[in-house]
Design a protein around this motif. Structure first.
Motif, PDB file in Angstrom:
ATOM      1  N   SER A 281       0.831  -1.210   0.000  1.00  9.49           N
ATOM      2  CA  SER A 281       0.000   0.000   0.000  1.00  9.49           C
ATOM      3  C   SER A 281       0.861   1.254   0.000  1.00  9.49           C
ATOM      4  CB  SER A 281      -0.932  -0.005   1.209  1.00  9.49           C
ATOM      5  OG  SER A 281      -0.169   0.008   2.410  1.00  9.49           O
ATOM      6  N   VAL A 282       1.989   1.209   0.739  1.00 16.87           N
ATOM      7  CA  VAL A 282       2.888   2.380   0.753  1.00 16.87           C
ATOM      8  C   VAL A 282       3.481   2.610  -0.637  1.00 16.87           C
ATOM      9  CG1 VAL A 282       5.100   3.196   1.649  1.00 16.87           C
ATOM     10  CG2 VAL A 282       3.396   2.263   3.207  1.00 16.87           C
ATOM     11  N   LYS A 283       3.882   1.496  -1.297  1.00 16.11           N
ATOM     12  CA  LYS A 283       4.414   1.637  -2.656  1.00 16.11           C
ATOM     13  C   LYS A 283       3.368   2.236  -3.593  1.00 16.11           C
ATOM     14  CE  LYS A 283       7.741  -2.153  -2.412  1.00 16.11           C
ATOM     15  NZ  LYS A 283       8.092  -3.498  -2.923  1.00 16.11           N
ATOM     16  N   LEU A 284       2.136   1.755  -3.463  1.00 17.77           N
ATOM     17  CA  LEU A 284       1.069   2.293  -4.312  1.00 17.77           C
ATOM     18  C   LEU A 284       0.823   3.767  -4.029  1.00 17.77           C
ATOM     19  CD1 LEU A 284      -1.434  -0.683  -4.133  1.00 17.77           C
ATOM     20  CD2 LEU A 284      -0.098   0.011  -6.110  1.00 17.77           C
ATOM     21  N   LYS A 285       0.860   4.126  -2.733  1.00 16.47           N
ATOM     22  CA  LYS A 285       0.675   5.543  -2.386  1.00 16.47           C
ATOM     23  C   LYS A 285       1.799   6.397  -2.958  1.00 16.47           C
ATOM     24  CE  LYS A 285      -3.077   5.241   0.187  1.00 16.47           C
ATOM     25  NZ  LYS A 285      -4.323   5.928  -0.152  1.00 16.47           N
ATOM     26  N   ASP A 286       3.057   5.882  -2.861  1.00 17.90           N
ATOM     27  CA  ASP A 286       4.173   6.633  -3.439  1.00 17.90           C
ATOM     28  C   ASP A 286       3.992   6.819  -4.938  1.00 17.90           C
ATOM     29  OD1 ASP A 286       5.409   6.898  -0.996  1.00 17.90           O
ATOM     30  OD2 ASP A 286       6.584   5.043  -1.214  1.00 17.90           O
TER      31      ASP A 286
ATOM     32  N   LYS B  28       2.653  10.358  -9.378  1.00 19.11           N
ATOM     33  CA  LYS B  28       1.791  10.619 -10.533  1.00 19.11           C
ATOM     34  C   LYS B  28       1.074  11.951 -10.389  1.00 19.11           C
ATOM     35  CE  LYS B  28      -1.887   8.442 -13.229  1.00 19.11           C
ATOM     36  NZ  LYS B  28      -2.793   7.285 -13.306  1.00 19.11           N
ATOM     37  N   PHE B  29       0.543  12.189  -9.179  1.00 15.32           N
ATOM     38  CA  PHE B  29      -0.156  13.452  -8.938  1.00 15.32           C
ATOM     39  C   PHE B  29       0.795  14.653  -9.055  1.00 15.32           C
ATOM     40  CE2 PHE B  29      -3.324  10.975  -6.176  1.00 15.32           C
ATOM     41  CZ  PHE B  29      -4.103  10.721  -7.291  1.00 15.32           C
TER      42      PHE B  29
ATOM     43  N   ALA C 231      -0.935   8.883   4.284  1.00 17.57           N
ATOM     44  CA  ALA C 231      -2.182   8.739   3.544  1.00 17.57           C
ATOM     45  C   ALA C 231      -3.071   9.968   3.690  1.00 17.57           C
ATOM     46  CB  ALA C 231      -2.921   7.488   4.029  1.00 17.57           C
ATOM     47  N   ASP C 232      -3.095  10.556   4.894  1.00 20.40           N
ATOM     48  CA  ASP C 232      -3.882  11.783   5.076  1.00 20.40           C
ATOM     49  C   ASP C 232      -3.341  12.914   4.206  1.00 20.40           C
ATOM     50  OD1 ASP C 232      -4.230  11.089   8.620  1.00 20.40           O
ATOM     51  OD2 ASP C 232      -5.523  10.527   6.916  1.00 20.40           O
ATOM     52  N   HIS C 233      -2.015  13.016   4.162  1.00 20.55           N
ATOM     53  CA  HIS C 233      -1.416  14.052   3.317  1.00 20.55           C
ATOM     54  C   HIS C 233      -1.754  13.808   1.842  1.00 20.55           C
ATOM     55  CE1 HIS C 233       1.404  17.094   2.046  1.00 20.55           C
ATOM     56  NE2 HIS C 233       2.054  16.203   1.292  1.00 20.55           N
ATOM     57  N   CYS C 234      -1.690  12.527   1.434  1.00 18.33           N
ATOM     58  CA  CYS C 234      -2.049  12.210   0.050  1.00 18.33           C
ATOM     59  C   CYS C 234      -3.523  12.486  -0.230  1.00 18.33           C
ATOM     60  CB  CYS C 234      -1.737  10.746  -0.239  1.00 18.33           C
ATOM     61  SG  CYS C 234       0.008  10.328  -0.225  1.00 18.33           S
ATOM     62  N   GLN C 235      -4.357  12.310   0.785  1.00 14.56           N
ATOM     63  CA  GLN C 235      -5.778  12.580   0.594  1.00 14.56           C
ATOM     64  C   GLN C 235      -6.027  14.059   0.342  1.00 14.56           C
ATOM     65  OE1 GLN C 235      -7.852  10.019   0.534  1.00 14.56           O
ATOM     66  NE2 GLN C 235      -9.632  11.256   0.050  1.00 14.56           N
TER      67      GLN C 235
END
Length: 781
Positions: free
Chosen positions: A44-49, A54-55, A196-200
């Motif tokens: 999940s961390v890899k996917l978030k990275d 990408k963003f 994850a909160d920061h990514c959100q």
């Protein structure tokens, strides 16, 4: 050292070993769960990275695009201002096209069967008592040997105890290490949550930007995409149905929940059967104290020990079925082939329970026959005796409907698709019935156990085992109480049709959306049947080369025919000899049967004479059966009054017996040969009819061979024409490919020329803008 102390130590060691084994399994499971969680978190961390990168790239591209657009807007604003001054009357708005509207006597026979069964059981009881005496003698000898060997095992037990202590210490160290790893993983989870909160937050900002871009793109699509067949509803129903992912996600979720319930049911049933095995070893006879078990309880314990081999495959097969589900493929009864394996494993378990039922009932009957069993306890035992067959009947009912549901994925199913709803409703009713039956068994067993614990012969070991059995039954009742409402509440989803929907449903005026045409469903069914036929394995056959070689050898070689003829003659001679031996031994058996009957009559007469001698009466030897039937009343009186002790009477009786034996033998031989003659005549008639049939079949095969040769010639001609057509199509394909390549080259050249023209026009526009700006500045001055 007494045998009781050794047994107690063995029991303590077994209990400690069981505890340590359970702790080891729990810790192993916890380690595996933590490793899986860590792997999931890392993924999940890899996917978030990746999503963050990408963003960020999209944000950079958007900022760059915005800067370009801002510059372009300023330039166009300046141009617009200059053009508004000079050309006020030449501006016209583009006409936007309208948006597209989306659209499942008898009593006597039973009594005779029961009498025969009782006779058989009496014989078995007599045999078992004899075997029991022998076993007791052998066990006494073995007990003396075991008492001698008990002293030797103490040192072995001490060493095992030390090994277990070392293993416990090692497990405690591993537990401490796992706790440290757990704390570290908790900190990692916190960090990942923060990231994850920061990514959100970043995702929200990007969502706002992308929504604006989406509006622009939808506008472009509405303006530029001309062909769309969702405007007319009667044409939209002919579209190929698309895959409904919501239906698949829900189906996978429900199957996952069912997997949890089935796992609980399997573990509860395994615990119940295991504790029942322990109880059968303790009550009514405790095998640990040296008392032998009854044959019924011994066989029952043997069968109960095999429960894991029948229960574990059920959960494993359903787990493999759940793991085989994918979100990109629709799961229906026609495609869910994994249910077949689950149904087979459940059927084997039901057969195991049916095999176990008579021994359970006989064990309860033996408990009722114990001297300490009171009338009330016997009544409770008989209530449990009546409820156990209901459990087996309910499981067999569930097995029948499960096999019908699993048969839907077979190509050779025998029931129509409309009956699947009835199968699911009956399955739900069967699960409710299973819950009620288990509740009834738990109630009867609880009352039975409470009465047994009041007996003076009830030990603490029996009480703890009974409590374990009751707790396992309570767990089964609670598990089925969850499984039955779960199945009933989702019955509508199970009965509903497959998750297909028509394209363009969200764009139609009606709320429910258009229904697909029956042609589409027919085509889908034909496609599934075609794919299932392709998946069938090819039938086993002889290769063509070997078949040709065998045919040549059979047609050409005469030696093989002569060898087969010799083998046939030898086989026929052997058959004749065997038939003669068979007839001889049949005659001997019939003669022995006649002699046996006569000997039984003589034995009965001798028994009567022996009883008369023991009673002090005068012995009157009975004459032969034939003599008594033909003698007159006066002769019978003289025979009864005189005692026949001379050798002449014995010789006359033996001669009469031999003459009667020869007569009966001649009659038997005559009857046997007449039956043999009739049998041979029937065989001869059958052989004649078979020969006529084979002759007609040979003619038909010859005709078919001629037709097959004609068809072969026809197919060869069609093959030649097909090859010619293939050659023509290949030539046409080469020409069309060359034409398309030339057209593509021309289109590319045309696009290049158009790009050049566009660049020239832009240059001219830029030059005009510069000239307009210069003229404005000159006028202003």
């Amino acid at each position: 050292m007494a045998s009781g102390d050794i047994q107690n130590k063995y029991q303590r060691l077994a209990q400690e070993y069981a505890k340590m084994k359970s702790q080891h399994s729990v810790l192993k499971k916890a380690v595996i769960d933590e490793q899986s969680k860590v792997a999931e978190l890392t993924e999940s961390v890899k996917l978030k990275d990746l999503s963050i990168r990408k963003f960020e790239q999209e944000i950079d591209s958007l900022t760059f695009r915005n800067q370009q657009l801002a510059k372009r807007v300023t330039v166009l604003q300046d141009e617009l201002d200059s053009a508004a001054v000079k050309k006020k009357n030449k501006t016209k708005g583009p006409v936007e096209p309208a948006p597209v509207v989306a659209d499942t006597s008898v009593f006597g026979e039973d009594l005779q069967k029961k009498i025969q069964e009782n006779e058989r059981l009496h014989m078995q009881v007599h045999q078992e008592t004899e075997e029991h005496r022998q076993v007791v003698a052998s066990l006494q000898v073995r007990l003396e040997q075991l008492e001698k060997e008990a002293g030797q095992h103490q040192s072995v037990l001490d060493s095992i105890h030390l090994n277990h202590k070392a293993l416990v210490d090692k497990l405690q160290q591993e537990k401490a290490m796992l706790e440290v790893k757990l704390q570290k993983q908790e900190t990692d989870v916190r960090d990942s949550k923060r990231i994850a909160d920061h990514c959100q937050q970043q995702l929200k900002r990007v969502h706002v930007d992308l929504s604006s871009r989406l509006d622009d793109s939808t506008k472009v699509i509405q303006e530029k995409v001309i062909f769309n067949d969702t405007k007319y509803q009667e044409l939209n129903v002919l579209n190929v149905p698309t895959h409904d992912r919501k239906h698949q996600v829900k189906a996978k979720d429900l199957i996952g929940q069912a997997l949890g319930y089935i796992g609980d049911l399997v573990s509860g049933m395994s615990n119940y059967l295991t504790y029942a095995e322990q109880r059968s070893q303790i009550f009514p006879m405790d095998s640990s104290t040296g008392e032998p078990l009854s044959p019924v309880n011994r066989r029952l314990c043997q069968y109960l020990h095999e429960n894991a081999s029948h229960l574990r495959p059920i959960e494993q097969s359903f787990r493999s079925f759940h793991e085989g589900l994918r979100e990109d493929a629709l799961t229906t009864l026609e495609t869910a082939t994994g249910i077949q394996d689950f149904s087979e494993k459940f059927h084997s378990f039901v057969a195991y329970m049916e095999k176990l039922l008579p021994y359970q009932l006989r064990s309860l009957e033996e408990e009722c026959a114990v001297s300490t069993c009171s009338a009330t306890l016997e009544a409770r035992n008989m209530e449990l005796h009546a409820s156990l067959p209901k459990l087996t009947a309910t499981l067999s009912k569930l097995d029948n409907y499960l096999s019908l549901i699993a048969a839907a994925s077979k190509s050779s199913r025998e029931h129509p698709r409309t009956n699947q709803a009835a199968f699911f409703t009956q399955m739900a009713a069967g699960l409710n019935q299973l819950h009620e039956v288990l509740k009834e068994i738990s109630k009867h067993y609880n009352t039975k156990v409470s009465l047994e614990h009041q007996l003076p012969t009830a030990t603490q070991k029996l009480k703890t085992t009974d409590e374990c059995v009751v707790s396992s039954l309570v767990a089964l009742v609670s598990c089925t109480g969850k499984l039955a409402p779960f199945f009933s509440s989702h019955l509508e989803f199970f009965v509903s049709r497959a998750g297909y929907r028509t394209r363009g449903v969200s764009l139609c005026r009606d709320t429910d959306g258009p229904v697909s045409s029956p042609v589409v469903t027919d085509l889908r069914d034909r496609a599934t049947s075609y794919v299932s036929r392709l998946k069938r394995p090819c039938p086993e056959s002889v290769p063509y080369k070997t078949a040709v070689l065998n045919r040549r050898t059979l047609l050409s070689s005469t030696e093989s025919r002569e060898g087969l003829a010799q083998q046939l003659t030898t086989a026929q001679e052997k058959m004749r000899g065997l038939e003669q031996e068979k007839e001889h031994w049949m005659l001997e058996a019939q003669l022995l049967q006649v002699r046996l009957e006569k000997e039984t009559k003589r034995v009965s007469q001798l028994e009567v004479e022996l009883r008369q001698l023991q009673a002090g009466q005068v012995v009157t030897p009975a004459p032969p059966v034939e003599a008594t039937q033909t003698a007159s009343p006066g002769d019978r009186k003289s025979v009864g009054s005189d005692v026949e002790t001379s050798l002449l009477g014995k010789l006359e009786s033996s001669i009469a017996d031999e003459s009667s034996e020869s007569e009966t033998r001649e009659q038997l031989i005559k009857a046997h040969f007449t039956g043999r003659v009739t049998e041979l005549t029937t065989q001869l008639q059958l052989a004649d009819s078979k020969a006529v049939n084979f002759h007609s079949e040979c003619r038909a095969l010859q005709q078919r061979l001629g037709l097959a040769e004609k068809a072969k010639e026809k197919f060869q001609e069609e093959l030649q024409t097909a090859q010619q057509k293939i050659a023509q199509l290949q030539d046409e394909l080469t020409t069309t490919t060359s034409n398309y390549e030339s057209q593509l080259s021309m289109m590319s050249e045309h696009l290049c020329s158009m790009n050049d023209k566009l660049t020239q026009q832009r240059d001219e526009i830029d030059a005009l803008k510069l000239s307009n700006k210069g003229s404005k500045k000159g006028k202003g001055r």
